[in-house]
Write an enzyme that holds these catalytic residues in place. Structure first.
Site, PDB file in Angstrom:
ATOM      1  N   GLY A  55     -26.735  15.697  11.645  1.00  0.00           N
ATOM      2  CA  GLY A  55     -26.593  15.236  10.273  1.00  0.00           C
ATOM      3  C   GLY A  55     -27.056  16.299   9.303  1.00  0.00           C
ATOM      4  O   GLY A  55     -26.869  17.499   9.533  1.00  0.00           O
ATOM      5  N   GLY A  56     -27.716  15.846   8.218  1.00  0.00           N
ATOM      6  CA  GLY A  56     -28.165  16.775   7.183  1.00  0.00           C
ATOM      7  C   GLY A  56     -29.092  17.855   7.713  1.00  0.00           C
ATOM      8  O   GLY A  56     -29.149  18.960   7.173  1.00  0.00           O
ATOM      9  N   GLY A  87      -5.358  48.838   4.850  1.00  0.00           N
ATOM     10  CA  GLY A  87      -6.391  48.068   4.163  1.00  0.00           C
ATOM     11  C   GLY A  87      -7.682  48.026   4.951  1.00  0.00           C
ATOM     12  O   GLY A  87      -8.770  48.045   4.379  1.00  0.00           O
ATOM     13  N   ALA A  88      -7.547  47.994   6.254  1.00  0.00           N
ATOM     14  CA  ALA A  88      -8.746  47.935   7.082  1.00  0.00           C
ATOM     15  C   ALA A  88      -9.568  49.216   6.938  1.00  0.00           C
ATOM     16  O   ALA A  88     -10.789  49.193   6.982  1.00  0.00           O
ATOM     17  CB  ALA A  88      -8.369  47.704   8.539  1.00  0.00           C
TER      18      ALA A  88
END
Lengths: 501, 180, 518
Positions: free
Chosen positions: C173-174, C408-409
């Site tokens: 959970g949290g 781009g890499a």
């Protein structure tokens, strides 16, 4: 025609082996440097190197007929030795060599073609009344056809690639249900490996012995055999250990099978070295399986017991010389065993074990021969087969040869990767092996442990592992870091760093 | 406050556990004196340029090396045979024993590539019931086609590879839900 | 305690009661699950006799509701305090499963908050040993508020002090968000798990059967989700792993990382480095071999080892000083960048930048991973994270281009123009807009189609492309890299370069914070 220079269209152990004999004969050798292994050991053993290390081709040059023909034309060699594998049994390649008047060290293209195609070979054998396992003499087209043929022969049957060899494209079928899938696997594998999907089917002889005869023939019609080799220690049709002679053959049987082997060779006007393979069942019935039209991996055991250099004989025949020996001159002297030391993980089903050979210590006993294409520092990569070396050991008798092999194995140290050495240790100790009763089912049916290992050795290994753990923890504890050092920052930087917050 | 009574515990022994859960105990401080069965002797580690490292025990040489290690797991190659051990303290050994009794409830089996290669054919499909030993796919490596068989009986949950695809060693290929 | 004073009676009584709380049976219960008790974990973590506990005697908050019962006890299910780890001040909290299942009530949360705030004030790292059933249901909203304040502290401390979470039991959970906010998450295999919604909810909503381990076990988070940075097989190894990782970190963002007292040297010329990268550009190799040949022996400590394995990240020492390494792994997916590896890399770079750890980039990247999946799942915004993180980082940044460096890499992997301080290349480097095959296909499509022997033409063109464009010398001559170096002297070059950069400082324009494309 006298051969003054040879292109070795191969790599690894066999390239080294060919170069060795050429050196003795005073023949200049050429090797090809590929981008896959530009620092390979065989390149140091040839006189001249053709450099292709900057070519990154999908097809390895040793499989590329056109490229090889270009090289042959450029360097102007007298002959090409194909070794084994690659194009060694490719009739087209042999023909191309013949066309430009370069000697192909091996049989004629016609003989390669006839024996290379297993269905044609079966037809020739039938015509010459040579015993064969029942099966087809034509290639099988589809799974339905395969089913029909198999039902007729009776299971188990074996599917084999028509152009095959070395276990590829081969599948055993025990039950009709398995047929469709196995047929598909065999054909795809055959297509991949030999560029020919055609297969044929024959009766599968269960757990026979694998016996093969070494043939030598010249271009003048003389054919002799140099005795047999027993290659029954196999795993999935891959030979692991071979010996000469076979413990299973009486002199009479040897003569009978040898004569048949010669007859097959004569039927195709064979020349050069070749191997006729038979299956031998427990009742001493033998069946012709196939003829390999090349020098074999396991040729050294024959050399050891006959004293002939088969590569030299191949070259002399290629030069057009007559065989200087007759069948009567062939004497089998003692016993020889070959172990294929491969980089394989026996404990993981003989899967290839890739890595670097960090240390390699070879036994230098008398009666021991090592054929290897690698040296310390070399890597076993997935691009090629996993062979590290062939260990060939001689003894007066079979028992002595076994004892000598065990001794040699104990002195053979290879570090950095896993090898088949522990496997051979356990084979050589096994009673079925020592009494000679073993057959091709040995590994599957009789060998309980694939490798030799004792409880004591395991305990030693446990001790060593624990020591490594302790050493590592102690070293980590000793490796002190100085946290105060991190606070020692140049004021120029510290000022700027503080201001930037 | 300080934890008065508790402080870093002294470890009195280490336990090497093999793949079959057989254990080998070694007292701490660790000694070179080793007793195996009724044989006892001093263990020596030797090293030279020619052979690399080897163990010398009762006048016999055993070539030895560490093939791989990951945290407390060691793969030792001794005399050409590899042995896998995890080195456990008494505490972690207890944990191991507990987890082993628990692991019977394993629900899924992940089939990973045993070696790098190319998938030639996928022979099964998601959702199909399979029995142990049944071929699931064909992996081509080292120019040989290898049949990859189901390690357990059950049902194919998910297939992660396609034919023609390349895989690396340990890549997940098939997930199987274990069951009869 | 040896005293007769009346005033001490209560003092002694309390101490006895606290010790009685940790009975052998309760410890055994924990041991029988293959786990250690909170006290044992604390003992393993801290140097002998250095841990100082605070708030040991707090009691659980009283609730007005009669829903459920709360057993009275000291400490409220968490041990907090400080001590020395490898001789340095460290703060820690350890949730105690023995006491009310380690559930988080308001007092429990207050204790954790208190120690978090102390760590922040003191500029010292904080370790959370997590083993908790979650929010204490009986305390309702108060325990939720407790979580919130812990998260608040996590975020305040982020980038100021190193925060490590060690999951040694459930975190559901949290509760999972505190670890998620910290710098590194450790998990112990088979006995720890993390998930937002557990198997019972999954079963209820989706009718799918799944175990704790399959849903959120250590292996799942190490391999698939990338939530766990480190996993270990048992708790002792896990804590030893925490101790080891801490030796690479400074205590806070003002300090520099610690230095080895006696750095183990290596040869200045290491010829092995010339052979690891194969000449054949399409042949894979293990970049970790390169790393091991460059950094101090045995100093490379990889994080997120099993997640996005096409990018290797981790800490190492170079001549005794900590560096962070980001390396493309040609062995996996040919070393391409994809969504997972970009996120993994970006987070690692930002941690290093926060704590003054210089960055070494080892580059062999053919580009971003192509594919519909990748594009649809947002390789654009995810790849941008890596670009942002690299450019934003002000620590010393050095790149070694080992082989491929395309498109781009190339830009993303700490190129000169996004702020690389020193960019070296090996002679095997290929720096270009795209690989030879792609370039030839784009520029000579018509010629190839018209050619009688397209294969031969293509081979020729590829060769020309390599000779004239895709090599390190053009970039060198134009100043886009600083030097083409012999791989064998890489280590020496790097030591000199990092030394020259040790007082580097970059003034960034004043801003609240940048807007990294999350």
């Amino acid at each position: 025609m006298s051969i003054k220079s040879i292109l070795i269209a191969n790599r690894g152990e066999i390239a080294v082996r060919i170069a060795k004999t050429c050196k003795i004969m005073g023949i200049e050798t050429w090797g090809i440097k590929t981008s896959a292994e530009p620092k390979a050991h065989y390149l140091t053993q040839v006189d001249k190197v053709y450099d292709l290390s900057d070519v990154f081709s999908e097809v390895l040059v040793f499989l590329d007929v056109e490229k090889l023909m270009d090289i042959v034309a450029e360097i102007k060699v007298d002959a090409v030795h194909p070794g084994y594998g690659f194009l060694a049994e490719n009739a087209y390649f042999a023909q191309r060599c013949v066309n430009i008047n370069v000697k192909f060290v091996g049989p004629t293209p016609d003989a390669i073609h006839k024996m290379g195609n297993k269905t044609i070979a079966r037809q020739i054998a039938t015509k010459n009344e040579i015993p064969l396992a029942s099966g087809t003499t034509r290639s099988i087209r589809d799974a339905a056809d395969a089913k029909k043929v198999s039902d007729k022969i009776g299971y188990p049957v074996i599917i084999k690639a028509a152009s095959g060899g070395g276990g590829r494209g081969m599948r055993v079928i025990h039950k009709p249900e398995e047929l469709a899938q196995m047929f598909r696997l065999a054909t795809t594998e055959a297509e991949k490996a030999f560029n020919d999907p055609s297969v044929f089917i024959e009766k599968y002889i269960q757990n026979p012995k694998h016996i093969e005869f070494q043939i030598m023939a010249d271009s003048h019609g003389n054919v002799i055999h140099l005795g047999e080799r027993e290659c029954s220690i196999q795993r999935k049709h891959q030979k692991l250990l071979e010996e000469a002679p076979s413990p299973a053959l009486s002199p009479e049987l040897r003569k009978e099978m040898g004569d048949i082997a010669i007859r097959i060779a004569q039927a195709v006007n064979y020349e050069s070295a070749g191997t006729v393979e038979f299956l031998l069942d427990t009742n001493n019935n033998y069946y012709f399986m196939e003829m390999n039209t090349r020098i074999q991996v396991e040729h050294p055991v024959t050399e050891m017991v006959t004293g002939f250099d088969l590569i030299e004989q191949q070259i002399r025949v290629a030069q057009g010389e007559k065989l200087t020996i007759t069948q009567k001159d062939i004497k089998i002297n003692g016993w020889a065993i070959e172990c294929r030391i491969n980089a394989e993980d026996v404990q993981a089903g003989f899967s290839p074990y890739l890595g670097t050979i960090e240390k390699m210590v070879l036994p230098n006993d008398e009666n021991v021969r090592i054929d290897s294409g690698v040296v310390e520092g070399d890597t076993i990569s997935p691009n090629f087969d996993s062979m590290i070396a062939k260990l060939i050991v001689w003894g007066e008798t079979r028992d002595e040869a076994i004892a000598n092999t065990q001794k040699a194995l104990s002195k053979l140290w290879i570090k950095g990767l896993k090898t088949t050495i522990p496997f051979f240790k356990t084979v050589l100790n096994h009673s079925s092996f020592t009494n000679g009763s073993f057959n091709t089912g040995f590994i599957e049916n009789e060998l309980e442990f694939m490798h030799e290992s004792t409880d004591e050795e395991e305990a030693l290994a446990a001790w060593f592992a624990t020591l490594q753990y302790i050493n590592e923890k102690e070293k980590e504890a000793e490796n002190q870091v100085d946290f105060e050092q991190g606070k020692n920052i140049n004021p120029w930087l510290l000022n700027k760093r503080m201001k930037s917050f | 406050m300080i934890f008065g009574k508790s402080s870093k515990k002294e470890i009195k022994k280490l336990i090497a556990v093999n793949a079959k859960r057989k254990k080998f105990e070694f007292p701490i401080p660790f000694t070179d004196e080793l007793k195996i069965g009724d044989r006892q002797g001093e263990m020596k580690i030797k090293e030279d340029d020619k052979h690399g490292t080897y163990l010398l025990w009762k006048n016999k040489k055993y070539p030895v090396e560490v093939l791989s290690k990951n945290q407390n797991r060691y793969e030792i190659l001794l005399n050409g045979v590899s042995y896998n051990f995890s080195i456990e303290t008494p505490t972690s050994y207890k944990r191991l024993k507990y987890l082993n009794t628990k692991s019977g409830s394993k629900k899924n089996e992940n089939l990973e590539a045993p070696m790098p290669g190319k998938i030639v054919e996928v022979l099964t499909e998601e959702g199909r019931e399979i029995r142990a030993g049944e071929p699931l796919l064909i992996l081509e490596a080292m120019k040989m086609q290898n049949e990859i068989q189901a390690p357990v009986s059950g049902k194919v949950k998910k297939i992660h590879v396609k034919s023609g695809e390349s895989v690396l060693k340990d890549d997940l290929m098939v997930e199987i839900i274990i069951g009869k | 305690m040896d005293t007769n004073g009346k005033l001490f009676r209560k003092f002694i009584e309390r101490e006895d009661r606290l010790n009685q709380q940790y009975t052998a049976e309760l410890a055994k219960k924990q041991h029988n699950k293959g786990k250690l008790t909170a006290r044992e974990r604390i003992d393993l973590l801290f140097d002998k006799d250095t841990f100082e506990e605070i708030d040991a005697f707090v009691t659980t908050a009283s609730t007005t509701s009669s829903f459920g019962t709360i057993k009275e006890s000291y400490g409220d299910g968490v041990i907090v305090g400080h001590g020395k780890v490898s001789g340095r001040l460290i703060f820690a909290y350890a949730q105690d499963f023995i006491v009310m299942g380690g559930s988080l009530g308001v007092v429990h949360a207050q204790k954790i908050s208190k120690i978090q705030q102390m760590a922040l004030k003191m500029g010292a790292p904080i370790i959370g040993l997590i083993d908790s059933g979650g929010a204490r249901i009986q305390e309702g909203i108060a325990s939720l508020a407790g979580y919130a304040s812990i998260f608040n502290n996590n975020i305040n401390s982020s980038g100021v002090i190193p925060q490590i979470s060690v999951i040694m039991g459930p975190a559901a959970g949290g509760a999972v968000y505190s670890p998620a906010l910290t710098d590194f998450v450790f998990m112990t295999n088979k006995t720890s798990y993390m998930f937002v919604t557990g198997p019972s909810v999954v079963k209820e909503v989706l009718n799918e059967d799944v175990t704790n381990d399959e849903l959120g076990g250590a292996e799942v988070h190490a391999k698939k989700s990338g939530v766990a940075h480190m996993i270990y097989e048992d708790e002792e190894q896990t804590i030893l792993g925490v101790i080891k990782l801490l030796t690479y970190f400074p205590s806070n963002n003002v300090e520099n990382p610690p230095v080895m007292v006696e750095p183990c040297g290596m040869d200045e010329v290491n010829e092995k480095l010339r052979d690891i990268v194969p000449d054949d550009p399409n042949k894979p190799y293990d970049v970790k071999e390169v790393i091991h040949q460059i950094v101090d022996p045995d100093s490379f400590h990889e994080t997120s080892q099993y997640f996005a394995q096409n990018l290797v990240v981790g800490f190492a020492r170079l001549d005794g000083s900590t560096i962070g390494i980001i390396a493309n792994q040609p062995k996996v997916l040919a070393g391409t960048l994809d969504i997972n590896s970009s996120v993994k890399g970006a987070r690692f770079i930002r941690f290093c930048d926060s704590f003054n750890i210089p960055l070494l980039t080892l580059e062999d990247v053919p580009g971003f991973l192509p594919g519909i999946d990748q594009e649809h799942m947002g390789i654009i915004r995810n790849g941008a994270k890596m670009l942002y993180a690299y450019t934003e980082a002000t620590v010393p940044k050095i790149t070694v281009i080992m082989r491929k460096s395309y498109g781009g890499a190339y830009i993303v992997m700490n190129s000169k123009n996004i702020g690389g301080d020193f960019n070296f290349a090996w002679p095997t480097a290929e720096i270009a807009v795209m690989g030879p095959d792609g370039a030839v296909a784009v520029l000579y499509r018509r010629e190839l189609a018209a050619s009688e022997d397209p294969d031969a033409l293509k081979k020729d063109l590829v060769k020309t492309y390599r000779d004239e464009i895709a090599n390190p010398y053009i970039a060198d001559e134009k100043g886009y890299i600083d030097e083409v170096i012999d791989p064998a002297i890489t280590r020496k070059k790097l030591i000199i370069a990092f030394e020259a950069l040790q007082n580097k400082h970059v003034s960034a324009p004043a801003k609240k914070h940048g807007n990294i494309p999350l």
